[in-house]
Design a protein around this motif. Structure first.
Motif, PDB file in Angstrom:
ATOM      1  N   UNK A 125      45.220  28.537  32.530  1.00 58.90           N
ATOM      2  CA  UNK A 125      44.288  27.514  32.072  1.00 58.90           C
ATOM      3  C   UNK A 125      44.105  26.464  33.176  1.00 58.90           C
ATOM      4  N   UNK A 126      42.842  26.213  33.518  1.00 53.87           N
ATOM      5  CA  UNK A 126      42.504  25.246  34.555  1.00 53.87           C
ATOM      6  C   UNK A 126      41.785  24.043  33.941  1.00 53.87           C
ATOM      7  N   UNK A 127      41.932  22.891  34.598  1.00 55.07           N
ATOM      8  CA  UNK A 127      41.175  21.701  34.191  1.00 55.07           C
ATOM      9  C   UNK A 127      40.617  21.014  35.428  1.00 55.07           C
ATOM     10  N   UNK A 128      39.294  20.912  35.485  1.00 56.88           N
ATOM     11  CA  UNK A 128      38.630  20.191  36.571  1.00 56.88           C
ATOM     12  C   UNK A 128      38.079  18.881  36.025  1.00 56.88           C
ATOM     13  N   UNK A 129      38.346  17.795  36.730  1.00 54.10           N
ATOM     14  CA  UNK A 129      37.839  16.477  36.337  1.00 54.10           C
ATOM     15  C   UNK A 129      36.749  16.049  37.307  1.00 54.10           C
ATOM     16  N   UNK A 130      35.569  15.740  36.747  1.00 56.64           N
ATOM     17  CA  UNK A 130      34.469  15.192  37.537  1.00 56.64           C
ATOM     18  C   UNK A 130      34.537  13.678  37.428  1.00 56.64           C
ATOM     19  N   UNK A 131      34.682  13.004  38.561  1.00 59.97           N
ATOM     20  CA  UNK A 131      34.721  11.550  38.582  1.00 59.97           C
ATOM     21  C   UNK A 131      33.279  11.047  38.726  1.00 59.97           C
ATOM     22  N   UNK A 132      32.726  10.604  37.604  1.00 60.80           N
ATOM     23  CA  UNK A 132      31.298  10.275  37.502  1.00 60.80           C
ATOM     24  C   UNK A 132      31.037   8.881  38.052  1.00 60.80           C
ATOM     25  N   UNK A 133      29.886   8.720  38.732  1.00 63.15           N
ATOM     26  CA  UNK A 133      29.487   7.428  39.271  1.00 63.15           C
ATOM     27  C   UNK A 133      28.146   6.998  38.670  1.00 63.15           C
ATOM     28  N   UNK A 134      27.915   5.683  38.549  1.00 63.01           N
ATOM     29  CA  UNK A 134      26.636   5.203  38.027  1.00 63.01           C
ATOM     30  C   UNK A 134      25.458   5.794  38.807  1.00 63.01           C
ATOM     31  N   UNK A 178      29.082   4.253  49.739  1.00 65.23           N
ATOM     32  CA  UNK A 178      29.354   5.663  49.397  1.00 65.23           C
ATOM     33  C   UNK A 178      30.103   5.792  48.074  1.00 65.23           C
ATOM     34  N   UNK A 179      29.598   5.169  47.063  1.00 68.35           N
ATOM     35  CA  UNK A 179      30.201   5.254  45.739  1.00 68.35           C
ATOM     36  C   UNK A 179      29.775   6.566  45.103  1.00 68.35           C
ATOM     37  N   UNK A 180      30.288   7.656  45.652  1.00 66.66           N
ATOM     38  CA  UNK A 180      29.821   8.988  45.273  1.00 66.66           C
ATOM     39  C   UNK A 180      30.831   9.707  44.387  1.00 66.66           C
ATOM     40  N   UNK A 181      30.380  10.703  43.623  1.00 66.87           N
ATOM     41  CA  UNK A 181      31.284  11.431  42.722  1.00 66.87           C
ATOM     42  C   UNK A 181      32.268  12.299  43.488  1.00 66.87           C
ATOM     43  N   UNK A 182      33.302  12.759  42.768  1.00 69.96           N
ATOM     44  CA  UNK A 182      34.302  13.653  43.357  1.00 69.96           C
ATOM     45  C   UNK A 182      34.889  14.511  42.238  1.00 69.96           C
ATOM     46  N   UNK A 183      35.687  15.513  42.629  1.00 68.97           N
ATOM     47  CA  UNK A 183      36.324  16.388  41.643  1.00 68.97           C
ATOM     48  C   UNK A 183      37.795  16.588  41.984  1.00 68.97           C
ATOM     49  N   UNK A 184      38.613  16.796  40.945  1.00 71.83           N
ATOM     50  CA  UNK A 184      40.012  17.194  41.124  1.00 71.83           C
ATOM     51  C   UNK A 184      40.316  18.308  40.128  1.00 71.83           C
ATOM     52  N   UNK A 185      41.109  19.276  40.565  1.00 73.46           N
ATOM     53  CA  UNK A 185      41.443  20.432  39.721  1.00 73.46           C
ATOM     54  C   UNK A 185      42.955  20.563  39.606  1.00 73.46           C
ATOM     55  N   UNK A 186      43.422  20.937  38.404  1.00 75.31           N
ATOM     56  CA  UNK A 186      44.833  21.247  38.202  1.00 75.31           C
ATOM     57  C   UNK A 186      44.963  22.470  37.294  1.00 75.31           C
ATOM     58  N   UNK A 187      46.162  23.049  37.287  1.00 77.37           N
ATOM     59  CA  UNK A 187      46.515  24.113  36.341  1.00 77.37           C
ATOM     60  C   UNK A 187      47.294  23.454  35.214  1.00 77.37           C
ATOM     61  N   UNK A 188      46.888  23.690  33.982  1.00 74.38           N
ATOM     62  CA  UNK A 188      47.563  23.062  32.843  1.00 74.38           C
ATOM     63  C   UNK A 188      48.547  24.000  32.145  1.00 74.38           C
ATOM     64  N   UNK A 189      48.256  25.295  32.140  1.00 72.01           N
ATOM     65  CA  UNK A 189      49.132  26.273  31.481  1.00 72.01           C
ATOM     66  C   UNK A 189      49.054  27.602  32.223  1.00 72.01           C
ATOM     67  N   UNK A 190      50.118  28.410  32.028  1.00 68.67           N
ATOM     68  CA  UNK A 190      50.124  29.756  32.595  1.00 68.67           C
ATOM     69  C   UNK A 190      51.323  29.983  33.488  1.00 68.67           C
ATOM     70  N   UNK A 191      52.346  30.655  32.945  1.00 67.06           N
ATOM     71  CA  UNK A 191      53.514  30.958  33.753  1.00 67.06           C
ATOM     72  C   UNK A 191      54.319  29.716  34.072  1.00 67.06           C
ATOM     73  N   UNK A 192      54.786  29.642  35.312  1.00 68.66           N
ATOM     74  CA  UNK A 192      55.606  28.540  35.792  1.00 68.66           C
ATOM     75  C   UNK A 192      54.726  27.620  36.641  1.00 68.66           C
TER      76      UNK A 192
END
Length: 500
Positions: free
Chosen positions: A212-221, A181-195
């Motif tokens: 401001x949001x940043x989502x990271x896609x963890x890419x798999x072969x 199950x070497x499958x992709x995944x995602x993680x999201x964070x807030x980088x800016x905006x208020x506190x």
């Protein structure tokens, strides 16, 4: 005569021997025919995903083998896979001779895994038809399996619907492999905006603030059909995708490498009802296929922004949820989520024990010396004051209503100073600003002490003081005059008695 009998006996014996020899030859031929039926292979994928389709490709033929001796004789299978073996990619892994026999240069787990990834990438890029396809079903032990039967003996690579190479093995004649199950995944964070909190999963803002949001896609072969989905609370208003880049510092171009929907380039709404979706083009996969399959390209970050509506709820989580679908069956990853809040300060103005006081006037500032010039502006609605998204407009004066309340809404976590600028008539004005801290979880401290409920502000009545010409001095004069008069009468009476 005796001689003739002897000759006949010898001839008969010879004929019988010939007959027996002919019978044994026939049996041996039958046995050879029986054992010349080609042996068939079987490969079972365990730990598979139920309902997922798996494909298998034969990249080498197995001519013969001896398990006891550990000897296996592989040959090129012909067709597309010969091209792969002879290519620069294939030459990293294989050595072949003029007779078509093939061996692996490095049989370590790492290199064999790398070969599987390259082989699947090659099959996808050149649209090679799979040798067989199988759908994983759930067994009684809840361990899903995909079974490939009636295979030619050979060296096979297995691909899942998601496009990932799950393993590579030899069918000689049976083999079992495990889907990791070497499958992709995602993680999201807030980088800016208020506190923003330390791990980026939560923030608090003033109304109208941009987040401001940043989502990271963890890419798999073997990546294929990646689509990023993002669903925002109705009070988070999506603006645009700002950047898409990877860990190799490639910055992707919209329409060339990815498509956002809805967008001015791609009108229409996402099919699943999310706020927006981002998909990658065929050109992207062709350009970056080698980087993906060799494990150099492992992350794609998507940065985007939204602003908080002026109608946002107070002390309520505005969620932003992200997930990825991938592969032929649009398999869905686990979701990643952030929460955005805007907070309020409930102020209660009272006198005595708990009597609501109307008409007290305040200003609120982040400056410890509040003044009209640094006061925060609000839009009033009765006794509710919401942070003005345009700080060049709005009211700075906050007035308590007939029930004593001033509800200040739409603020991010932080330290504020509440100053009373005018007390109700007949009451003493508070001279020192009140320090109010909104914590990251929305709780409130007043002058360093955490409270529950309202920020209570007490006003005391002033008492009247005596003044010149008032009743206070008049009364003294009257009493004094009476005493003087009484003394004079007594004195006059005593003198008269003495004369007599």
């Amino acid at each position: 005569m005796k001689l003739m009998k002897r000759i006949l006996a010898i001839v008969c014996t010879f004929v019988m021997i010939i007959s027996m020899a002919t019978g044994v030859n026939a049996v041996e031929n039958t046995s050879t025919t029986a054992t010349s039926t080609p042996e068939r292979g079987k490969i079972t994928v365990t730990n598979a995903i139920a309902g997922e389709d798996y494909k298998i490709y034969k990249i080498l033929s197995l001519e013969s083998y001896d398990k006891t001796a550990g000897a296996y004789s592989y040959k090129k299978p012909g067709g597309d896979w010969d091209t792969f073996i002879n290519s620069d990619e294939g030459q990293q892994f294989f050595t072949s001779n003029e007779n078509g026999y093939v061996t692996l240069k490095d049989t370590s787990d790492k290199e064999v895994r790398k070969l599987a990834i390259y082989a699947i990438g090659y099959a996808q890029k050149h649209n090679i038809t799979a040798t067989k396809t199988a759908t994983a079903s759930v067994s009684k032990s809840d361990n899903a399996t995909a079974v490939f039967e009636d295979l030619d003996l050979g060296y096979y690579v297995v691909e899942s619907t998601s496009g990932t190479a799950c393993n590579i093995t030899t069918a000689a004649p049976t083999a079992e492999i495990q889907d990791k199950h070497d499958n992709p995944s995602v993680t999201k964070i807030i980088t800016q905006g208020g506190n923003v909190n330390s791990d980026g999963t939560m923030n608090s803002v003033n109304l109208g603030e941009t987040v401001f949001f940043k989502t990271t896609i963890h890419v798999k072969p073997g990546a294929k059909n990646y689509v990023l989905h993002d669903s925002m609370n109705e009070n988070l208003k999506f603006v645009q995708v700002a950047y898409v880049r990877d860990n190799e510092n490639h910055e992707y171009r919209q329409t060339d490498d990815f498509i956002v929907k809805p967008d001015r380039y791609s009108p229409g709404n996402p099919e699943d009802g999310c706020t927006f979706e981002l998909s990658f083009t065929d050109s992207f996969y062709k350009t970056y296929r080698q980087d993906i399959d060799t494990g150099r390209l492992t992350e794609i970050t998507v940065e985007y922004l939204a602003y908080v509506s002026e109608k946002a709820p107070i002390n309520f989580a505005m969620k932003n949820t992200t997930w990825l679908t991938y592969g032929d069956k649009k398999t869905k990853t686990e979701k990643s989520e952030t929460e955005t809040y805007t907070y309020g300060i409930p102020v209660y103005k009272y006198t005595g024990i708990d009597t609501a006081l109307e008409g007290a006037k305040f200003i609120l500032s982040t400056n410890e010396q509040p003044s009209e010039s640094n006061a925060i502006k609000f839009n009033p609605n009765g006794t509710i004051y919401r942070y003005s998204t345009d700080q060049t407009k709005g009211n700075i004066t906050l007035t308590s209503g007939n029930k004593g309340y001033v509800n200040i809404n739409g603020l991010q976590a932080g330290i504020y100073y509440l100053k009373e600028t005018e007390a109700p008539k007949g009451y003493n004005k508070i001279q020192k600003p009140i320090k109010i801290e909104i914590l990251s979880n929305g709780k409130i401290k007043v002058d360093g002490v955490e409270i529950t409920g309202d920020v209570k502000v007490l006003n005391n009545k002033g008492s009247i003081l005596p003044s010149t010409g008032g009743m206070g001095t008049t009364l003294i004069y009257v009493v004094g005059s009476i005493l003087v008069l009484a003394s004079g009468i007594v004195l006059f009476s005593k003198r008269k008695e003495g004369t007599n």
